[in-house]
Motif scaffolding. Structure first.
Motif, PDB file in Angstrom:
ATOM      1  N   GLY A 263      46.543  54.209   8.287  1.00  0.00           N
ATOM      2  CA  GLY A 263      45.662  54.353   9.230  1.00  0.00           C
ATOM      3  C   GLY A 263      45.790  54.350  10.546  1.00  0.00           C
ATOM      4  O   GLY A 263      44.874  54.316  11.621  1.00  0.00           O
ATOM      5  N   PHE A 264      46.812  54.566  11.147  1.00  0.00           N
ATOM      6  CA  PHE A 264      47.103  54.675  12.393  1.00  0.00           C
ATOM      7  C   PHE A 264      46.578  56.146  13.176  1.00  0.00           C
ATOM      8  O   PHE A 264      46.617  57.013  12.604  1.00  0.00           O
ATOM      9  N   ARG A 265      46.126  55.977  14.350  1.00  0.00           N
ATOM     10  CA  ARG A 265      45.389  57.047  15.296  1.00  0.00           C
ATOM     11  C   ARG A 265      45.800  57.056  16.340  1.00  0.00           C
ATOM     12  O   ARG A 265      46.248  56.004  17.129  1.00  0.00           O
ATOM     13  N   GLU A 266      45.772  58.084  17.086  1.00  0.00           N
ATOM     14  CA  GLU A 266      46.046  58.382  18.525  1.00  0.00           C
ATOM     15  C   GLU A 266      44.978  57.778  19.262  1.00  0.00           C
ATOM     16  O   GLU A 266      43.752  57.751  18.962  1.00  0.00           O
ATOM     17  N   PRO A 267      45.137  57.558  20.537  1.00  0.00           N
ATOM     18  CA  PRO A 267      46.659  57.240  21.157  1.00  0.00           C
ATOM     19  C   PRO A 267      47.186  55.899  20.474  1.00  0.00           C
ATOM     20  O   PRO A 267      46.653  54.866  20.462  1.00  0.00           O
ATOM     21  N   PHE A 268      48.603  55.958  20.272  1.00  0.00           N
ATOM     22  CA  PHE A 268      49.351  55.029  19.637  1.00  0.00           C
ATOM     23  C   PHE A 268      49.546  53.682  20.490  1.00  0.00           C
ATOM     24  O   PHE A 268      49.814  53.942  21.567  1.00  0.00           O
ATOM     25  N   LYS A 269      49.339  52.552  20.123  1.00  0.00           N
ATOM     26  CA  LYS A 269      49.464  51.266  20.695  1.00  0.00           C
ATOM     27  C   LYS A 269      50.759  50.756  20.621  1.00  0.00           C
ATOM     28  O   LYS A 269      51.275  50.493  19.415  1.00  0.00           O
ATOM     29  N   ILE A 270      51.565  50.472  21.552  1.00  0.00           N
ATOM     30  CA  ILE A 270      52.812  50.095  21.630  1.00  0.00           C
ATOM     31  C   ILE A 270      52.996  48.773  22.040  1.00  0.00           C
ATOM     32  O   ILE A 270      52.714  48.569  23.447  1.00  0.00           O
ATOM     33  N   LEU A 271      53.427  47.577  21.423  1.00  0.00           N
ATOM     34  CA  LEU A 271      53.544  46.409  21.752  1.00  0.00           C
ATOM     35  C   LEU A 271      55.154  45.996  22.146  1.00  0.00           C
ATOM     36  O   LEU A 271      55.975  46.057  21.280  1.00  0.00           O
TER      37      LEU A 271
ATOM     38  N   LEU B 278      58.174  57.436  25.485  1.00  0.00           N
ATOM     39  CA  LEU B 278      57.392  57.122  24.138  1.00  0.00           C
ATOM     40  C   LEU B 278      56.754  58.008  23.574  1.00  0.00           C
ATOM     41  O   LEU B 278      56.677  58.344  22.364  1.00  0.00           O
ATOM     42  N   ALA B 279      55.894  58.807  24.385  1.00  0.00           N
ATOM     43  CA  ALA B 279      55.103  59.803  23.946  1.00  0.00           C
ATOM     44  C   ALA B 279      55.718  61.153  23.456  1.00  0.00           C
ATOM     45  O   ALA B 279      55.564  61.443  22.392  1.00  0.00           O
ATOM     46  N   ASN B 280      56.950  61.143  24.202  1.00  0.00           N
ATOM     47  CA  ASN B 280      58.104  62.178  23.346  1.00  0.00           C
ATOM     48  C   ASN B 280      58.532  61.977  22.233  1.00  0.00           C
ATOM     49  O   ASN B 280      58.712  62.802  21.266  1.00  0.00           O
ATOM     50  N   THR B 281      58.682  60.627  21.908  1.00  0.00           N
ATOM     51  CA  THR B 281      59.237  60.039  20.865  1.00  0.00           C
ATOM     52  C   THR B 281      58.569  60.330  19.463  1.00  0.00           C
ATOM     53  O   THR B 281      58.778  60.742  18.426  1.00  0.00           O
ATOM     54  N   LEU B 282      57.184  59.768  19.757  1.00  0.00           N
ATOM     55  CA  LEU B 282      56.138  60.079  18.715  1.00  0.00           C
ATOM     56  C   LEU B 282      55.375  61.000  18.732  1.00  0.00           C
ATOM     57  O   LEU B 282      54.642  61.406  17.605  1.00  0.00           O
ATOM     58  N   GLY B 283      55.524  62.056  19.830  1.00  0.00           N
ATOM     59  CA  GLY B 283      54.796  63.096  19.734  1.00  0.00           C
ATOM     60  C   GLY B 283      53.293  62.910  19.836  1.00  0.00           C
ATOM     61  O   GLY B 283      52.267  63.938  19.282  1.00  0.00           O
ATOM     62  N   ALA B 284      52.870  62.072  20.525  1.00  0.00           N
ATOM     63  CA  ALA B 284      51.251  61.629  20.728  1.00  0.00           C
ATOM     64  C   ALA B 284      51.348  60.952  22.091  1.00  0.00           C
ATOM     65  O   ALA B 284      52.348  60.268  22.482  1.00  0.00           O
ATOM     66  N   THR B 285      50.100  60.605  22.297  1.00  0.00           N
ATOM     67  CA  THR B 285      49.742  60.001  23.664  1.00  0.00           C
ATOM     68  C   THR B 285      50.000  58.373  23.063  1.00  0.00           C
ATOM     69  O   THR B 285      49.542  58.140  21.945  1.00  0.00           O
TER      70      THR B 285
ATOM     71  N   GLU C  19      45.526  45.433  14.076  1.00  0.00           N
ATOM     72  CA  GLU C  19      45.551  46.226  15.400  1.00  0.00           C
ATOM     73  C   GLU C  19      46.370  47.448  15.305  1.00  0.00           C
ATOM     74  O   GLU C  19      46.253  48.210  16.485  1.00  0.00           O
ATOM     75  N   HIS C  20      47.194  47.920  14.278  1.00  0.00           N
ATOM     76  CA  HIS C  20      48.030  49.088  14.191  1.00  0.00           C
ATOM     77  C   HIS C  20      48.857  49.090  15.467  1.00  0.00           C
ATOM     78  O   HIS C  20      48.971  50.187  16.355  1.00  0.00           O
ATOM     79  N   PHE C  21      49.691  48.099  15.672  1.00  0.00           N
ATOM     80  CA  PHE C  21      50.669  48.281  16.633  1.00  0.00           C
ATOM     81  C   PHE C  21      52.072  48.710  16.385  1.00  0.00           C
ATOM     82  O   PHE C  21      52.455  48.440  15.199  1.00  0.00           O
ATOM     83  N   PHE C  22      52.766  49.607  17.150  1.00  0.00           N
ATOM     84  CA  PHE C  22      53.958  49.933  16.989  1.00  0.00           C
ATOM     85  C   PHE C  22      54.780  48.845  18.018  1.00  0.00           C
ATOM     86  O   PHE C  22      54.347  48.379  19.052  1.00  0.00           O
TER      87      PHE C  22
END
Length: 283
Positions: free
Chosen positions: A21-29, A50-57, A114-117
């Motif tokens: 259930g991860f959704r954009e914008p992705f949260k990175i810790l 990081l956006a280029n790596t994941l392909g999303a904001t 919280e769906h963190f990367f």
């Protein structure tokens, strides 16, 4: 090589979005080691990389314990501390400072609600998060960023969760059983004579079938369609037959009538002169 890496990253992102259930914008810790690696290898701006790596904001987070740890490392990490202060601070609720590893572990918890990367350069922390379901890990290698592949434990966990979704839990089964019982009691209360009416209808249907069979036995089978028979001509539209002798006499009689009519027409009509007529005087 770069195209293969992007495909691998997108496949991993699809796995986490579909199964956890991860959704954009992705949260990175991020922890302090990752922030220091970005500055040392000049991977800036960090959000774009990081956006280029994941392909999303993306949105980049850190914790107060991570900031305190960077502050305690001295002037060598002052640039990393200033860069980390510009990030969003995630809530960790620690009154006393803990190590960055313990703080991030507690923020992630058992299921990463919280769906963190998690972005870290710590090898032990990366290995620990591979055993927790639904925790994707990002790390840096020189001037490139990588998203680790989902571990076998995470794949198996996602498979078991999907199977459990297709089956009812014990609680759901009990609730369904109670609901069915309640509906049955309500129907019996509202319609007490429902069973008797049903039996009466069955008996009436059986009697009707018997009567139909008796009627069929009594009546003879009749042809549904009558065949048309060939009929003679209409006697009113036909002429009567005449004898041969009678026809000859009739024809002779007709001839004599015609001759007499002709003779009468040939007679000359004579005009009668009056006796009193006198000859004209010649003078």
């Amino acid at each position: 090589m770069r195209v293969k890496k992007q495909k691998r990253h997108r496949r991993a992102v699809r796995f986490y979005t579909a199964c956890f259930g991860f959704r954009e914008p992705f949260k990175i810790l991020c922890d302090g080691t990752f922030v220091h690696h970005l500055l040392a290898n000049r991977i800036t701006p960090a959000d774009t990389a990081l956006a280029n790596t994941l392909g999303a904001t993306v949105k980049i987070f850190t914790t107060r314990c991570v900031l305190a740890e960077l502050r305690s490392l001295g002037d060598a990490y002052s640039d990393s501390l200033n860069a980390a202060r510009n990030l969003i601070t995630a809530r960790c609720d620690h009154e006393k400072r803990k190590s960055a590893e313990a703080c991030i572990t507690e923020v992630i918890g058992e299921n990463n609600s919280e769906h963190f990367f998690v972005a870290t350069q710590d090898a032990e922390l990366r290995k620990k998060f591979q055993e927790i379901p639904g925790v994707p890990v990002i790390y840096g290698l020189r001037n490139a960023l990588f998203l680790e592949r989902p571990s076998t434990f995470q794949h198996e966990f996602a498979k078991t969760v999907e199977e459990e979704r297709s089956h009812m839990t014990d609680l759901e089964y009990k609730m369904l059983k109670v609901k069915k019982r309640k509906v049955a009691t309500d129907e019996a209360r509202d319609f007490p004579d429902a069973n008797e009416d049903h039996e009466d209808r069955i008996l009436e249907a059986q009697d009707l079938k018997r009567n139909i069979k008796r009627n069929r036995m009594d009546t003879k089978d009749k042809a549904q369609f009558k065949r048309k028979k060939a009929k003679g001509p209409n006697p009113l539209s036909c002429k009567k037959k005449k004898a041969q002798g009678n026809t000859d006499a009739a024809s002779a009689k007709e001839r004599s009538v015609d001759d007499s009519a002709r003779n009468r027409s040939r007679k000359r009509k004579r005009s009668r002169k009056s006796k009193n007529t006198t000859e004209p005087i010649v003078g």
